[in-house]
Motif scaffolding. Structure first.
Motif, short mmCIF file in Angstrom:
data_model
loop_
_atom_site.label_atom_id
_atom_site.label_comp_id
_atom_site.label_asym_id
_atom_site.label_seq_id
_atom_site.Cartn_x
_atom_site.Cartn_y
_atom_site.Cartn_z
N CYS A 171 0.86 -1.18 0.00
CA CYS A 171 0.00 0.00 0.00
C CYS A 171 0.89 1.23 0.00
CB CYS A 171 -0.92 0.01 1.21
SG CYS A 171 -2.14 -1.33 1.21
N TYR A 172 0.67 2.13 -0.95
CA TYR A 172 1.50 3.32 -1.10
C TYR A 172 0.75 4.55 -0.62
CZ TYR A 172 4.49 0.29 -3.84
OH TYR A 172 5.32 -0.75 -4.23
N TYR A 173 1.52 5.48 -0.02
CA TYR A 173 0.93 6.69 0.54
C TYR A 173 1.66 7.91 -0.03
CZ TYR A 173 -1.09 3.25 3.61
OH TYR A 173 -1.77 2.15 4.08
N PHE A 174 0.89 8.88 -0.49
CA PHE A 174 1.44 10.00 -1.25
C PHE A 174 1.21 11.33 -0.53
CE2 PHE A 174 -0.31 6.72 -4.08
CZ PHE A 174 0.86 6.28 -4.68
N SER A 175 2.15 12.23 -0.72
CA SER A 175 2.03 13.58 -0.17
C SER A 175 1.65 14.55 -1.28
CB SER A 175 3.35 14.02 0.46
OG SER A 175 4.34 14.21 -0.53
N ASP A 176 1.33 15.77 -0.90
CA ASP A 176 0.93 16.77 -1.89
C ASP A 176 2.08 17.14 -2.83
OD1 ASP A 176 -1.65 16.93 -0.94
OD2 ASP A 176 -1.18 18.51 0.51
N THR A 177 3.29 16.88 -2.41
CA THR A 177 4.45 17.25 -3.25
C THR A 177 4.89 16.11 -4.17
OG1 THR A 177 5.98 16.59 -1.47
CG2 THR A 177 5.29 18.90 -1.54
N ASP A 178 4.32 14.92 -4.00
CA ASP A 178 4.70 13.79 -4.84
C ASP A 178 4.12 13.92 -6.25
OD1 ASP A 178 6.21 12.32 -3.01
OD2 ASP A 178 4.44 11.35 -2.16
N VAL A 179 4.89 13.50 -7.24
CA VAL A 179 4.34 13.27 -8.57
C VAL A 179 3.73 11.88 -8.55
CG1 VAL A 179 4.88 12.92 -11.00
CG2 VAL A 179 5.99 14.77 -9.73
N LEU A 180 2.42 11.80 -8.73
CA LEU A 180 1.72 10.53 -8.63
C LEU A 180 2.17 9.58 -9.74
CD1 LEU A 180 -1.90 11.78 -7.83
CD2 LEU A 180 -0.14 11.01 -6.23
N PRO A 181 2.11 8.27 -9.48
CA PRO A 181 2.52 7.29 -10.51
C PRO A 181 1.69 7.43 -11.78
CG PRO A 181 2.21 6.23 -8.38
CD PRO A 181 1.68 7.62 -8.24
N LEU A 182 2.30 7.05 -12.89
CA LEU A 182 1.61 7.07 -14.17
C LEU A 182 0.81 5.77 -14.32
CD1 LEU A 182 0.96 8.22 -16.93
CD2 LEU A 182 3.15 7.35 -17.76
N ILE A 183 -0.46 5.82 -13.92
CA ILE A 183 -1.34 4.65 -14.02
C ILE A 183 -2.54 5.06 -14.84
CG2 ILE A 183 -2.68 2.94 -12.75
CD1 ILE A 183 0.27 2.80 -12.10
N ASP A 184 -2.68 4.49 -16.02
CA ASP A 184 -3.79 4.84 -16.89
C ASP A 184 -4.70 3.62 -17.02
OD1 ASP A 184 -5.51 5.95 -18.68
OD2 ASP A 184 -4.08 6.20 -20.29
N ALA A 185 -4.49 2.81 -18.01
CA ALA A 185 -5.26 1.58 -18.15
C ALA A 185 -4.45 0.45 -17.50
CB ALA A 185 -5.56 1.30 -19.61
N GLN A 186 -4.17 -0.60 -18.26
CA GLN A 186 -3.32 -1.69 -17.76
C GLN A 186 -3.78 -2.22 -16.41
OE1 GLN A 186 0.42 0.37 -18.01
NE2 GLN A 186 0.76 -0.24 -20.13
N GLY A 187 -5.11 -2.28 -16.26
CA GLY A 187 -5.66 -2.94 -15.09
C GLY A 187 -5.86 -2.07 -13.88
N ASN A 188 -5.96 -0.74 -14.04
CA ASN A 188 -6.29 0.11 -12.91
C ASN A 188 -7.72 -0.19 -12.46
OD1 ASN A 188 -6.42 2.20 -10.97
ND2 ASN A 188 -7.25 3.61 -12.49
#
Length: 340
Positions: A171-188
């Protein structure tokens, strides 16, 4: 939560008969109850046997008059009946038969998680090196900004983001300064209820499904991934097709139409992306950073096919320059008429 929530698979198609059957089989072979799965095939006017395959595997067939896959995703999202939705392209194959059941378990055990994505993007062994490069990077521009090997997502994301790990998932946790992972299709895969709440409040609904991962994770600040839950991307591309795809992405993102999708859509949420994008030009123009990076990744990831990165980066650079020129001096040159 229901013991077996209903799942909607949203699949854009257009003349996809070379790949779609394996994708549909990977869904129908899931150990999850099939009466709890609907497959929505949103077709942009196929003239091959795509629709025949969709009927064979008991899919719901919807018409996409605008043809582009971004519009297909929105049509499918609005029609979906599932408690959870999953975006899966017609050339993306679920590797494991327990994919759905494991993901539902992750959602159940972690109620704060609203998005679960594939652990890796794999390439069938017989496919050419250009497809391996594409699955590794997405494209040269994306790799420069996100710096992730998609064939080793857990390895790379665990270095970049805060996370909790069990034997089964991360489980990943992100902050406001993070560039979020590039997740588009591919099973999102995502919770439909929260997605609909965000969609209804959005002032830019047309772009929601092009950046649903970013839209949702910017609210929840977390996402999950099941270990060994790969998506096999069996894209039947060769170099010529991939160059056309890259050209489509450049024009799509620089288009003056309201349907700004892909990077443009994500950059509205990930503000740092709007700044980082300017690094791509000096990255290419100074040659040494690009050449050194190419050699480094080839050695680090044991990926000789990464040599494509050097040449394709320049293709993107010159295409951006040419497209900007046309956008400024020539009218109506950026209309997107192909499937992409």
């Amino acid at each position: 939560m229901k013991s077996n929530p209903y799942i909607s698979v949203i699949m854009p198609t257009f003349n996809s008969d070379k790949s779609i059957e394996k994708t549909l089989l990977s869904i129908r072979n899931q150990d999850y109850p099939q009466d709890k799965i609907e497959i929505l095939v949103i077709d942009g006017g196929s003239t091959d046997t795509t629709i025949a395959f969709a009927k064979k595997y008991d899919c719901v067939i919807l018409n996409n008059a605008k043809k582009l896959p971004e519009f297909a995703k929105e049509i499918g999202f609005n029609a979906a009946k599932g408690d959870y939705c999953i975006f899966l392209d017609s050339d993306e194959i679920l590797e494991k038969q327990d994919c759905f059941s494991n993901r539902i378990r992750l959602f159940t055990e972690n109620p704060n998680i609203k998005n679960v994505f594939s652990s890796a993007v794999k390439t069938p062994g017989s496919f050419p090196s250009i497809v391996k490069y594409m699955n590794h990077t997405g494209d040269p521009f994306s790799f420069t900004l996100y710096r992730v090997n998609n064939t080793e997502r857990i390895r790379d994301y665990s270095k970049k983001y805060k996370h909790n790990e069990t034997n089964s998932y991360c489980c990943y946790y992100f902050s406001d300064t993070d560039v979020l992972p590039l997740i588009d299709a591919q099973g999102n895969m995502f919770e439909t209820k929260l997605a609909r709440n965000i969609y209804e409040k959005s002032t830019d609904k047309i772009n929601f499904t092009s950046s649903v991962f970013d839209q949702m994770v910017s609210v929840t600040k977390c996402a999950g991934v099941v270990k060994n839950d790969s998506c096999i991307h069996a894209d039947p591309s060769n170099l010529a097709k991939f160059l056309r795809k890259l050209d489509f992405r450049v024009k799509n993102n620089l288009s003056s139409t309201k349907a700004a999708v892909g990077f443009s859509s994500r950059a509205k949420i990930n503000k740092r992306l709007s700044i980082k994008k300017y690094l791509f030009i000096p990255y290419c123009l100074f040659i040494v950073p690009l050449l050194a990076d190419t050699i480094y990744i080839m050695i680090k990831d044991r990926a000789p096919y990464f040599i494509w990165h050097f040449f394709l980066s320049y293709f993107i650079l010159f295409d951006i320059i040419l497209t900007y020129f046309k956008k400024i001096f020539v009218k109506n040159t950026l209309d997107i008429k192909t499937y992409g």
